[in-house]
Scaffold this motif. Structure first.
Motif, PDB file in Angstrom:
ATOM      1  N   SER A  27     -11.929   5.388 -30.842  1.00  0.00           N
ATOM      2  CA  SER A  27     -11.575   4.663 -32.049  1.00  0.00           C
ATOM      3  C   SER A  27     -10.065   4.452 -32.064  1.00  0.00           C
ATOM      4  N   PRO A  28      -9.529   3.346 -32.589  1.00  0.00           N
ATOM      5  CA  PRO A  28     -10.281   2.375 -33.342  1.00  0.00           C
ATOM      6  C   PRO A  28     -10.916   1.270 -32.533  1.00  0.00           C
ATOM      7  N   SER A  29     -10.631   1.137 -31.261  1.00  0.00           N
ATOM      8  CA  SER A  29     -11.163  -0.011 -30.534  1.00  0.00           C
ATOM      9  C   SER A  29     -11.676   0.380 -29.154  1.00  0.00           C
ATOM     10  N   SER A  37     -14.862  -1.491 -34.066  1.00  0.00           N
ATOM     11  CA  SER A  37     -15.856  -0.593 -34.637  1.00  0.00           C
ATOM     12  C   SER A  37     -16.368  -1.172 -35.955  1.00  0.00           C
ATOM     13  N   ASN A  38     -17.573  -0.763 -36.339  1.00  0.00           N
ATOM     14  CA  ASN A  38     -18.150  -1.252 -37.587  1.00  0.00           C
ATOM     15  C   ASN A  38     -17.325  -0.810 -38.799  1.00  0.00           C
ATOM     16  N   ILE A  39     -16.742   0.387 -38.720  1.00  0.00           N
ATOM     17  CA  ILE A  39     -15.923   0.864 -39.838  1.00  0.00           C
ATOM     18  C   ILE A  39     -14.695  -0.017 -40.022  1.00  0.00           C
ATOM     19  N   GLU A  40     -14.028  -0.335 -38.913  1.00  0.00           N
ATOM     20  CA  GLU A  40     -12.863  -1.212 -39.002  1.00  0.00           C
ATOM     21  C   GLU A  40     -13.247  -2.597 -39.505  1.00  0.00           C
ATOM     22  N   ALA A  41     -14.356  -3.124 -38.991  1.00  0.00           N
ATOM     23  CA  ALA A  41     -14.794  -4.452 -39.409  1.00  0.00           C
ATOM     24  C   ALA A  41     -15.068  -4.497 -40.911  1.00  0.00           C
ATOM     25  N   GLN A  42     -15.690  -3.453 -41.439  1.00  0.00           N
ATOM     26  CA  GLN A  42     -16.022  -3.430 -42.863  1.00  0.00           C
ATOM     27  C   GLN A  42     -14.784  -3.415 -43.745  1.00  0.00           C
ATOM     28  N   ARG A  43     -13.697  -2.828 -43.249  1.00  0.00           N
ATOM     29  CA  ARG A  43     -12.456  -2.846 -44.027  1.00  0.00           C
ATOM     30  C   ARG A  43     -11.911  -4.254 -44.203  1.00  0.00           C
ATOM     31  N   SER A  44     -12.292  -5.151 -43.307  1.00  0.00           N
ATOM     32  CA  SER A  44     -11.878  -6.551 -43.403  1.00  0.00           C
ATOM     33  C   SER A  44     -12.976  -7.441 -43.965  1.00  0.00           C
TER      34      SER A  44
END
Length: 450
Positions: A27-29, A37-44
């Motif tokens: 993480s993060p990539s 990652s899905n967590i990072e994507a969801q933050r955007s």
């Protein structure tokens, strides 16, 4: 020194700790691979729909180009391998290798039935559903740009300025070719009414696709390093001196001209009634497709990725996916990928396709957007004001001989007339004319001796 002892409870603890450390390093990539990652994507406000790996030897080859056409994504590598994926699921439809991996490959282009690409100086057309070869033709010179397709023909631009046309369902070696002034290093743009291609002399040629001659030639004030885009009966193109143009596709009349103030190397994209232009500055300009007036400007963006109902997505030079408001261009956030990651410009749906040099492909979309939003575009009318000065308008009459029959040679002082028939093709075994009216003598040399 006493050796450490692992009890029954210690070993699982260490394994969990090691797994946590691996997860942290990924993480993060995913350890710098660019995988979001899905967590990072969801933050955007996004979610990752799928990811896949293009078939290539990462120690030797890289991704050359990727094209989205309808429900398929086509990825071409420097080894001459083309990988066809389902645009919604990432599932591999087929993988085909063409030509010599040591020769440059250009393309691909696709229509409903076929996929075309060039390897060296060989044009290859594959069946879209299976990837099986449909036809292969030796070109009459070094290819300057990737091929273009209509429903009936495939067009191959040569660096010398000629554009060769081959019938998709005919066994003839060459149907005809067009001649233009200046070398060609971009693929042509095809529509139902036109075949258009730029040259390095700053000209845009627009011809009839069925061998009835060049309709007109439009001259820009700089070099054109990108292919034009067709939308709603208009052609949009950019030049290296910072201008974006809108032309009436049928007549060549300039509707407007917009100055970005910086060199433009990429084709524009027309979405949601706007023309999006990225410059070398870098910056993303959103221009009214109807009038050519600037609607907003956002700095730091060097590539457009896609557009949803309310947001615009672009890439910066650090490999960040930047989210912007569609109406104002105000940045809303960013998502880190990797410096080697670029986007496939998507003017068809709201899906975001990211691809790395080493072949990692991933698809993102906004949370809850389970079905793709299809961009049909917002048509604009001809009665809206144009911004171009009067002297920039080309004459109403066409001086390029479009009325000549397809099989006749144009006058000596007009190199832009009807296309040459196959029997007059200098690449069919006949002698090359002694004089070359289409460029300097160096243009006759072929830098690709394949």
């Amino acid at each position: 020194m006493r050796k450490p002892r692992f009890t029954g409870n210690t070993l699982p603890t260490l394994l969990l700790l090691g797994a946590a450390m691996v997860g942290a390093s990924a993480s993060p990539s995913l350890a710098g691979s660019g995988l979001v990652s899905n967590i990072e994507a969801q933050r955007s406000g996004l979610e990752r729909a799928w990811f896949s790996q293009t078939q290539l030897d990462r120690s030797l080859h890289r991704v050359e180009h990727a094209v989205l056409d309808g429900d398929q994504l086509f990825v071409l590598t420097t080894a001459g391998v083309i990988h066809a994926m389902d645009a919604e699921t990432g599932e591999t439809h087929w993988i085909t290798r063409i030509g010599n991996p040591n020769y440059p490959s250009l393309g691909p282009a696709a229509n409903k039935k076929y996929v075309a690409l060039v390897n060296g100086s060989t044009l290859t057309v594959l069946r879209r559903d299976t990837g099986v070869e449909h036809m292969s033709r030796r070109l009459g010179g070094g290819a300057g740009g990737g091929p273009a397709l209509t429903e009936t023909h495939v067009y191959a631009p040569l660096f010398s300025g000629k554009v060769e046309a081959y019938a998709l369902e005919d066994e003839d070696e060459l149907t005809w070719y067009y001649a233009s002034a200046g070398r060609v290093f971009q693929p042509a743009t095809t529509t139902m009414q036109s075949v258009a291609w730029p040259t390095q002399r700053g000209y845009l040629y627009v011809a009839n696709p069925e061998a009835n001659g060049v309709r007109y030639r439009f001259e820009t004030t700089g070099l054109v390093n990108s292919h034009p885009v067709s939308f709603d009966g208009n052609l949009f193109l950019t030049s290296t001196n910072g201008y974006a143009y809108a032309l009436n596709e049928a007549t060549g009349q300039q509707r407007w001209r917009y100055s970005t103030g910086s060199s433009v190397e990429h084709s524009p994209a027309v979405l949601a009634g706007k023309v999006f232009v990225t410059t070398q500055a870098p910056a993303l300009h959103a221009v009214s497709a109807a009038t050519g007036e600037r609607q907003w400007l956002t700095g730091g963006i060097n590539q457009l990725a896609g557009v949803s109902q309310s947001r615009v997505y672009g890439m910066n030079r650090l490999g960040d996916l930047v989210t912007m408001d569609l109406k104002s261009g105000v940045p809303l956030g960013s998502l880190r990928t990797s410096p080697e990651t670029t986007a496939v410009v998507n003017a068809q749906t709201d899906r975001i396709y990211l691809i790395s040099e080493t072949g990692l492909v991933q698809c993102l979309h906004e949370i809850g957007a389970d079905k793709p939003l299809i961009h049909t575009g917002e048509a604009f009318t001809e009665d809206q004001p144009a911004e171009a000065p009067a002297e920039e308008q080309p004459p109403a009459e066409n001086p390029f001989g479009a009325e000549q029959p397809a099989g006749e040679q144009p006058p000596e002082d007009n190199p832009f007339g009807a296309p040459q028939p196959a029997e007059d093709n200098p690449f069919g075994g006949g002698q090359e004319p002694a004089a070359n009216p289409f460029g300097d003598p160096a243009a006759e040399e072929n830098p690709f001796p394949f």
